[in-house]
Every structure is written in structure tokens, then in C-alpha cells.
Design an enzyme around this catalytic site. Structure first.
Site, short mmCIF file in Angstrom:
data_model
loop_
_atom_site.label_atom_id
_atom_site.label_comp_id
_atom_site.label_asym_id
_atom_site.label_seq_id
_atom_site.Cartn_x
_atom_site.Cartn_y
_atom_site.Cartn_z
N GLU A 88 0.89 -1.18 0.00
CA GLU A 88 0.00 0.00 0.00
C GLU A 88 0.91 1.21 0.00
O GLU A 88 1.52 1.53 1.02
CB GLU A 88 -0.88 -0.01 1.27
CG GLU A 88 -1.83 -1.17 1.36
CD GLU A 88 -3.02 -1.04 0.42
OE1 GLU A 88 -3.21 0.04 -0.18
OE2 GLU A 88 -3.74 -2.03 0.26
N CYS A 146 -2.04 9.09 2.55
CA CYS A 146 -1.75 8.53 1.23
C CYS A 146 -2.81 8.97 0.24
O CYS A 146 -2.54 9.26 -0.91
CB CYS A 146 -1.68 7.01 1.32
SG CYS A 146 -3.13 6.25 2.06
P1 NAD Z 1 8.51 4.68 4.46
O1 NAD Z 1 8.43 3.88 3.21
O2 NAD Z 1 9.68 5.55 4.68
O3 NAD Z 1 8.44 3.73 5.75
C1 NAD Z 1 7.38 2.83 5.94
C2 NAD Z 1 7.85 1.68 6.82
O4 NAD Z 1 8.84 0.94 6.12
C3 NAD Z 1 8.47 2.10 8.15
O5 NAD Z 1 8.05 1.21 9.15
C4 NAD Z 1 9.96 1.91 7.87
O6 NAD Z 1 10.72 1.66 9.04
C5 NAD Z 1 9.94 0.70 6.97
N1 NAD Z 1 11.13 0.52 6.13
C6 NAD Z 1 12.04 1.43 5.76
N2 NAD Z 1 12.98 0.88 4.95
C7 NAD Z 1 12.63 -0.41 4.81
C8 NAD Z 1 13.17 -1.50 4.07
N3 NAD Z 1 14.27 -1.37 3.31
N4 NAD Z 1 12.54 -2.69 4.12
C9 NAD Z 1 11.41 -2.84 4.84
N5 NAD Z 1 10.85 -1.86 5.57
C10 NAD Z 1 11.45 -0.65 5.55
O7 NAD Z 1 7.15 5.49 4.49
P2 NAD Z 1 6.72 6.63 5.51
O8 NAD Z 1 7.52 7.84 5.15
O9 NAD Z 1 6.75 6.10 6.89
O10 NAD Z 1 5.19 6.86 5.14
C11 NAD Z 1 4.74 7.78 4.20
C12 NAD Z 1 4.40 7.09 2.90
O11 NAD Z 1 3.45 6.04 3.14
C13 NAD Z 1 3.72 8.02 1.92
O12 NAD Z 1 4.25 7.79 0.63
C14 NAD Z 1 2.26 7.59 1.97
O13 NAD Z 1 1.53 7.89 0.82
C15 NAD Z 1 2.40 6.13 2.20
N6 NAD Z 1 1.15 5.58 2.77
C16 NAD Z 1 0.39 4.73 2.00
C17 NAD Z 1 -0.81 4.25 2.50
C18 NAD Z 1 -1.67 3.33 1.68
O14 NAD Z 1 -2.54 2.66 2.26
N7 NAD Z 1 -1.53 3.26 0.37
C19 NAD Z 1 -1.23 4.60 3.78
C20 NAD Z 1 -0.43 5.46 4.53
C21 NAD Z 1 0.77 5.93 4.01
#
Ligand code: NAD
Length: 470
Positions: free
Chosen positions: A241, A275
Site C-alpha cells: 500500500e 496517502c
Molecule cells: P517509508 O516507506 O519511509 O516507511 C514505511 C515503513 O517501512 C516504516 O516502518 C519503515 O521503518 C519501513 N522501512 C524502511 N525501509 C525499509 C526496508 N528497506 N525494508 C522494509 N521496511 C522498511 O514510508 P513513511 O515515510 O513512513 O510513510 C509515508 C508514505 O506512506 C507516503 O508515501 C504515503 O503515501 C504512504 N502511505 C500509504 C498508504 C496506503 O494505504 N496506500 C497509507 C499510509 C501511508
């Protein structure tokens, strides 16, 4: 000072290493969070695997009761968890409690649907059934914008389907999720839901882990791509997502007085850090100026501040990185000729990561503010002449999460909605999820769906059983 702990096999655990958690309204650290070690993660996965043996064999109705129990436990802690969520995430306290209340609601609603089953054929010669098995251990990884409700979506269908779970929140907002783990200690059988906090490397350990069978990831597009690559080593089942750059198209018959407050909410709720927030608005020529004026008025009146202050409607950006990114996009925007900042356009003169709600009259589609996911309280409004042109521009993106169409003619709105390349398109609404509506993105906004029957099925492995009747 509250001590925060992981939940591993139903037991509280701390770690040798800790990291600071920052309050974005002050930019100062206010708590220490334990950072899970590799050995602790391995034990959490082993606990989930061991719990899977009995949990997966329980009748779904019994698992539903356990999850309802967990939901009640969470409801009883709203007043305790809400302030922690506000302090780490920045959102106003009322909205933090609303998020937790929403999670309680979703946990209950999402488990009301039956698990899938299909009798494919029973023709006198064969009986062919499609049955569904739980997959195993789910690794759930969540972002910092809605840590509780997004975790609840994964917990509800992941566990109800018969899987067990290791849940890891974002290092920016780990604490409220660790408190969810505390609820699980008494509400669920041990090992069914393990909650661990740590840095981004823990996410990578999970996606590579041989003891994890499925990854449910919510976060940004770049990290989602890394998750997919890393999970390929063990061919884990994966749902992603990811981000969005949602267009809202206002039709020329729209009633601005009726829609402007809803459009504003869709763009600025949670300081735009959703998002599925409205991230680009396309308005017809005759409504362009009055719409900008209406949005700007609301932006100027919107109360921004620390989420604990009375009457505050919008908090800060959640972290310094996001604050810097939105400011950089804003600076880039101002450099373009013909751009008009109708409201906001600046940071607040106080500690913390505050940006004033900003409305931009944007004559160009090629600016960063229009092309990228800004994920902040800055919305561009663009003008169109022909509806076909607005639809083409709305679809001219690598994202495809959600969109909306605004009109006094809902059937016409529905026709336009079906031309937009996005996983959810609303008419006269934007932002929200419902237990029975599959949610996810077209294109780079994701892989697979959460919620609804499709979301539930994604936590199950289908199996065909063909038996001769003679
Ligand atoms: P992010 O991708 O930086 O981090 C998300 C999660 O991934 C965190 O828990 C982080 O620790 C983990 N992570 C980081 N590197 C990783 C790796 N290499 N492998 C596995 N996990 C890893 O995102 P963010 O900045 O926390 O959130 C914002 C983003 O999330 C925005 O782009 C937003 O649109 C998106 N988002 C999407 C939805 C949806 O349902 N489509 C909902 C909420 C947020």
C-alpha cells in the site's frame, strides 16, 4: 516516565539499544524506544510460528471473538494511548482518539465477513472445491501517518484468516503501536500478535526472513520497491500500500459552497499526510478563481498548533525530513512564473515542524508540487477548459491510489470516475476507508488490496480439491 516495551510471545521485553522519539510540535525528544535486536526479532518470528499451529486451527468464529476481545481492550485504552499518539505523531488529540476509535471499529467490522469458499463444480462426476488456507506468519510494516488504524487493518484480516503476526511500526511513531502490543498480551493467545520496534533495518530483516511467509507493507513507493525486491528471495506473498498523488476534478456544474469545505478537508486532514489526500485539484475556468478564494479563506482560518492546545485543527509535519521536503517543494513552486500563493506559503515562527495551510494557484503541471507526492499541507489548483483534458492530466502520473469528482450530477460524476486510473474514486467525497471496500492502488501506488473480500483473500492461500464421485 512511561517505559515502552516490545511484545514477544505475549511477554514484555526491552532491548540493550534505544533510540529517541521526537515530538514534532517541539522538535525535542520526549521518550526512548527500545530497538529490537536481530535475536529478538528471530524469537518473535519463532513465537508467531509456534502460535500458528493452534491459532490456524481455531474455527474462524472463535478467532473473531479473540479479535473482538482485542478491540475491546484497545477501546478501553483510548484515553491512555491517544496522548502518546499526539505526542509522537503531532495530530490533534481529538483526531488521535478518533484514529484509535476507528481502529476499534475496523477490527470489529472487518471480521464480520465470512472467509471465502467456492464450490466450483459438482456435476455427478466430480466435486471440485476452492478452499482457502492461512499462509503462516505475516510481517506487518507500517508508516508514521496513521500508525494505529493501518496496523488494525493488517491485524484484523491477517489474524482472522488464521495467520499470526510480527508487527513493526515506523521508527518515527513506534510508541502507540507498542501500547497496542500491551493490549495483545492479555487479549490474544501468546505469540499470535508480536509487536517490535526498531529502525528501518528491522523492516529489511523481516522482508528477508525465512520464517515470515507474507509481508503486508504500507509506506512510500521507493521503500515498497525495496520490499518487493527483498521479499523475492523467499517468494513471500506481498501486498504493498504505497503513496498517491490523488487528483480531484471539479466539474463545471459543481456547487462550490457545498463542496469547498469537503475538498479542503480532503487536502488538509492530518496536515495533508495521508496517502489518499487530495494532492492536486483541477477546476474549470469559470470556477477556478472562486474555488481558490474559498479554499484560501478556509486555510487562513484553520487553527494550526500543538495537538494538545484547545481548538487546534492541524498539527505539524511529522518529522524533520518531511518538513524539509515540503519546504523544498514550496520553494521550487515559488520559482515558477505565474504561480500565486493564495494562502500560507510559509513555516510558523515557533519550534516544531509547522507549515501554514497553503493554497497555490498553479498554472503549470510540470512543477514538483504537481508531479510528486507532497505529503503535506500544500495543495495546487490547476485550471482546465475541456473535461477530457482534465481527465488526461489527472491520469498523467505514475501514481494511481485514489481520486474524486465533484458535481451536482452524480451519474455524470460516476462516468468521469470510471475514466480515472485509480484504485478508489469517490464522487463528492475524498479520504476514508470502509471495511467492505477493497483499498489499494493502480500503477506505482501499490500491489494488491487491503480491506473487503479481496483484502481478506490476500491473507489466504487458495487450494483446489478435486474428488471423483464415482
Ligand atoms: P517509508 O516507506 O519511509 O516507511 C514505511 C515503513 O517501512 C516504516 O516502518 C519503515 O521503518 C519501513 N522501512 C524502511 N525501509 C525499509 C526496508 N528497506 N525494508 C522494509 N521496511 C522498511 O514510508 P513513511 O515515510 O513512513 O510513510 C509515508 C508514505 O506512506 C507516503 O508515501 C504515503 O503515501 C504512504 N502511505 C500509504 C498508504 C496506503 O494505504 N496506500 C497509507 C499510509 C501511508
Amino acid at each position: 516516565m512511561t517505559t515502552f516495551t516490545h511484545t514477544i510471545d505475549g511477554v514484555a521485553e526491552s532491548s540493550d539499544q534505544h533510540f529517541d522519539v521526537i515530538n514534532p510540535a517541539t522538535a525535542a525528544a520526549f521518550a526512548q524506544c527500545p530497538s529490537v535486536s536481530r535475536d529478538q526479532l528471530d524469537r518473535a518470528v519463532a513465537a508467531a510460528r509456534s502460535a500458528f499451529e493452534s491459532w490456524s486451527k481455531l474455527p474462524p468464529a472463535v478467532r473473531r471473538e479473540h479479535i473482538a476481545n482485542f478491540a475491546h481492550g484497545l477501546a478501553a485504552k483510548i484515553d491512555a494511548i491517544g496522548p502518546v499518539l499526539t505526542r509522537e505523531q503531532g495530530k490533534p488529540l481529538g483526531q488521535a482518539k478518533w484514529e484509535i476509535g476507528g481502529a476499534v471499529h475496523e477490527l470489529e467490522e472487518m471480521c464480520k465477513m465470512d472467509l471465502p469458499y467456492q464450490l466450483i463444480r459438482d456435476d455427478g462426476k466430480h466435486r471440485v472445491e476452492l478452499i482457502y488456507h492461512p499462509i503462516g506468519v505475516v510481517g506487518a510494516i507500517t508508516p508514521w501517518n496513521f500508525p494505529i488504524i493501518l496496523a488494525a487493518h493488517k491485524i484484523a484480516h491477517g489474524l482472522y484468516a488464521g495467520n499470526t503476526m510480527v508487527l513493526k511500526p515506523s521508527p518515527y511513531t513506534p510508541l502507540a503501536t507498542l501500547l497496542m502490543g500491551e493490549v495483545a498480551r492479555t487479549a490474544l493467545p501468546r505469540g499470535v500478535l508480536n509487536v517490535v520496534a526498531g529502525g528501518n533495518e528491522v523492516g529489511q530483516w523481516m522482508t528477508e526472513h525465512e520464517g515470515i511467509d507474507r509481508i503486508s507493507f504500507t509506506g512510500s513507493v521507493p521503500t515498497g520497491k525495496k520490499v518487493l525486491a527483498s521479499a523475492s528471495g523467499t517468494l513471500k506473498r506481498v501486498t504493498l500500500e504505497l503513496g498517491g498523488n490523488d487528483p480531484a476534478i471539479v466539474l463545471d456544474d459543481a456547487d462550490l459552497a457545498a463542496i469547498t469545505p469537503n475538498l479542503f478537508r480532503g487536502a488538509f486532514l492530518n496536515a495533508g499526510q495521508i496517502c489518499m489526500a487530495v494532492k492536486r485539484i483541477y477546476a474549470p475556468e469559470k470556477l477556478y478563481e472562486p474555488l481558490i478564494e474559498g479554499l484560501a479563506k478556509l486555510a487562513q482560518a484553520h487553527r494550526v498548533g500543538d495537538g494538545f492546545e484547545d481548538g487546534v485543527e492541524m498539527g505539524p509535519l511529522q518529522n524533520k525530513m518531511q518538513f524539509d521536503k515540503v519546504n523544498a517543494i514550496l520553494e521550487d513552486t515559488k520559482k515558477h512564473s505565474g504561480v500565486r500563493v493564495a494562502a500560507g506559503g510559509h513555516t510558523l515562527n515557533r519550534p516544531g515542524y509547522f507549515i501554514a495551510p497553503t493554497v497555490v494557484a498553479a498554472p503549470h503541471d510540470d512543477m514538483r508540487l504537481v508531479r510528486e507526492e507532497q505529503f503535506g499541507p500544500v495543495v495546487p489548483v490547476m485550471k482546465y477548459r475541456e473535461l477530457d483534458d482534465a481527465v488526461r492530466r489527472a491520469n498523467d502520473t505514475r501514481f494511481g491510489l485514489c481520486a474524486s469528482v465533484w458535481t451536482t450530477n452524480p451519474p455524470k460524476g460516476a462516468e468521469v470516475a470510471k475514466r480515472i486510473e485509480a484504485g478508489t474514486v469517490w464522487v463528492n467525497h475524498h479520504v476514508g476507508s470502509e471495511a467492505d471496500m477493497p483499498f489499494g492502488g493502480f500503477k506505482e501506488s501499490g500491489v494488491g488490496r487491503e480491506l473487503g473480500a479481496i483484502g481478506l483473500a490476500s491473507y489466504l492461500e487458495p487450494q483446489v480439491v478435486k474428488v471423483p464421485l464415482a
